[in-house]
Design a protein around this motif. Sequence first.
Motif, PDB file in Angstrom:
ATOM      1  N   PRO A   1       0.835  -1.193   0.000  1.00 40.05           N
ATOM      2  CA  PRO A   1       0.000   0.000   0.000  1.00 40.05           C
ATOM      3  C   PRO A   1       0.879   1.256   0.000  1.00 40.05           C
ATOM      4  CG  PRO A   1      -0.799  -1.593   1.600  1.00 40.05           C
ATOM      5  CD  PRO A   1       0.529  -2.098   1.131  1.00 40.05           C
ATOM      6  N   GLY A   2       0.568   2.179  -0.855  1.00 39.44           N
ATOM      7  CA  GLY A   2       1.360   3.397  -0.938  1.00 39.44           C
ATOM      8  C   GLY A   2       2.500   3.337  -1.929  1.00 39.44           C
ATOM      9  N   ARG A   3       2.812   2.151  -2.426  1.00 34.63           N
ATOM     10  CA  ARG A   3       3.859   2.026  -3.442  1.00 34.63           C
ATOM     11  C   ARG A   3       3.210   2.044  -4.815  1.00 34.63           C
ATOM     12  NH1 ARG A   3       8.165  -2.558  -2.533  1.00 34.63           N
ATOM     13  NH2 ARG A   3       9.176  -0.859  -1.383  1.00 34.63           N
ATOM     14  N   ALA A   4       3.727   2.842  -5.708  1.00 32.91           N
ATOM     15  CA  ALA A   4       3.126   2.989  -7.035  1.00 32.91           C
ATOM     16  C   ALA A   4       3.209   1.683  -7.822  1.00 32.91           C
ATOM     17  CB  ALA A   4       3.818   4.103  -7.810  1.00 32.91           C
ATOM     18  N   GLY A   5       2.100   1.305  -8.431  1.00 32.02           N
ATOM     19  CA  GLY A   5       2.103   0.117  -9.266  1.00 32.02           C
ATOM     20  C   GLY A   5       3.041   0.252 -10.440  1.00 32.02           C
ATOM     21  N   SER A   6       3.172   1.472 -10.972  1.00 27.91           N
ATOM     22  CA  SER A   6       4.043   1.698 -12.125  1.00 27.91           C
ATOM     23  C   SER A   6       5.492   1.366 -11.809  1.00 27.91           C
ATOM     24  CB  SER A   6       3.928   3.142 -12.597  1.00 27.91           C
ATOM     25  OG  SER A   6       4.198   4.048 -11.540  1.00 27.91           O
ATOM     26  N   LEU A   7       5.904   1.548 -10.558  1.00 25.25           N
ATOM     27  CA  LEU A   7       7.273   1.214 -10.175  1.00 25.25           C
ATOM     28  C   LEU A   7       7.502  -0.290 -10.276  1.00 25.25           C
ATOM     29  CD1 LEU A   7      10.016   2.137  -9.091  1.00 25.25           C
ATOM     30  CD2 LEU A   7       9.081   1.941  -6.766  1.00 25.25           C
ATOM     31  N   LEU A   8       6.508  -1.078  -9.865  1.00 21.26           N
ATOM     32  CA  LEU A   8       6.622  -2.535  -9.980  1.00 21.26           C
ATOM     33  C   LEU A   8       6.659  -2.969 -11.432  1.00 21.26           C
ATOM     34  CD1 LEU A   8       5.715  -2.312  -6.939  1.00 21.26           C
ATOM     35  CD2 LEU A   8       4.608  -4.518  -7.294  1.00 21.26           C
ATOM     36  N   ALA A   9       5.801  -2.371 -12.256  1.00 21.05           N
ATOM     37  CA  ALA A   9       5.811  -2.723 -13.679  1.00 21.05           C
ATOM     38  C   ALA A   9       7.175  -2.429 -14.291  1.00 21.05           C
ATOM     39  CB  ALA A   9       4.712  -1.970 -14.414  1.00 21.05           C
ATOM     40  N   ALA A  10       7.753  -1.291 -13.927  1.00 20.17           N
ATOM     41  CA  ALA A  10       9.032  -0.882 -14.497  1.00 20.17           C
ATOM     42  C   ALA A  10      10.156  -1.825 -14.106  1.00 20.17           C
ATOM     43  CB  ALA A  10       9.365   0.540 -14.061  1.00 20.17           C
ATOM     44  N   VAL A  11      10.215  -2.201 -12.838  1.00 22.24           N
ATOM     45  CA  VAL A  11      11.318  -3.036 -12.354  1.00 22.24           C
ATOM     46  C   VAL A  11      11.064  -4.514 -12.628  1.00 22.24           C
ATOM     47  CG1 VAL A  11      12.613  -3.788 -10.311  1.00 22.24           C
ATOM     48  CG2 VAL A  11      11.970  -1.385 -10.570  1.00 22.24           C
ATOM     49  N   ASN A  12       9.887  -5.005 -12.211  1.00 19.68           N
ATOM     50  CA  ASN A  12       9.636  -6.445 -12.242  1.00 19.68           C
ATOM     51  C   ASN A  12       9.512  -6.990 -13.658  1.00 19.68           C
ATOM     52  OD1 ASN A  12       9.502  -5.989  -9.522  1.00 19.68           O
ATOM     53  ND2 ASN A  12       7.442  -6.810  -9.248  1.00 19.68           N
ATOM     54  N   TYR A  13       8.843  -6.250 -14.536  1.00 15.64           N
ATOM     55  CA  TYR A  13       8.690  -6.752 -15.898  1.00 15.64           C
ATOM     56  C   TYR A  13       9.718  -6.147 -16.855  1.00 15.64           C
ATOM     57  CZ  TYR A  13       7.051  -8.097 -20.434  1.00 15.64           C
ATOM     58  OH  TYR A  13       7.021  -8.618 -21.711  1.00 15.64           O
ATOM     59  N   PHE A  14       9.685  -4.834 -17.017  1.00 17.03           N
ATOM     60  CA  PHE A  14      10.556  -4.223 -18.021  1.00 17.03           C
ATOM     61  C   PHE A  14      12.029  -4.331 -17.628  1.00 17.03           C
ATOM     62  CE2 PHE A  14       6.383  -2.413 -18.745  1.00 17.03           C
ATOM     63  CZ  PHE A  14       6.261  -2.593 -20.114  1.00 17.03           C
TER      64      PHE A  14
END
Length: 244
Positions: free
Chosen positions: A49-62
């Motif tokens: 909670p509070g962590r941007a989903g876009s940050l996960l997409a950027a690191v985990n996938y891209f």
Amino acid sequence: MIGIDKDASDVVADLSTAEGRRQAIARATERSGGELAGIVTCAGLAGLPGRAGSLLAAVNYFGTVDLLEGLRPLLAPGGAAVAISSNSTTVQPAVPADLVEACLRHDEDLSAQIADARGSLVTYPATKLAVAHWVRRNATGPDWAGSGLRLNAIAPGMIDTPMVAGMRADAKAGPMLDMLPIPVGRPGRAGEIAAVVDLLLGPDGAFFCGSVVFCDGGSDALLRTNDWPAAWDISVGDLGEQLS
């Protein structure tokens, strides 16, 4: 061995940005002398909670896919790569399919928009499912198997790591961890995942190609007992229409 991380590593780079990934690939290429025996993409962030989903997409996938594609030309003949997926891909419900598809289309802007709208708690399994599907789609193709290179993924369950400790410390995410049944009765250990990585990178793993290996203490088998293996139904879809 060459480590890549955001700080205190052989190669310091921010994998959440395209420029950071390019820097990581360039510096790893320089440090390796242009040749690698294996690649393991294990950088990742948990949903909180509070962590941007876009940050996960950027690191985990891209971050995963761009490094695999960028470093693949450095692999020596017979080399191998291992990506880290997750058993959240199968044991966590309501994974947003539109985010998975946006990732697989390599549309980082759209993925970021969807991820921020959906939140990081469901973005996590979506990014890990996209990684698993990317591995399956590419491992058998000309750039990997066709070039004598092996590509596989591991789907860990709950592992006793600082990432999980951070989730446990969160008032909302922490109790969710306790909802996951683990038949062997405990979380996994980092060394147990490392052992699977060693297998997939080494000569004993030479016949693995496009596999997603679950190492999760039995959670997926318990919750999704009859979902895998899934029988191939050729009565539907394009192939079925061609055969009928």
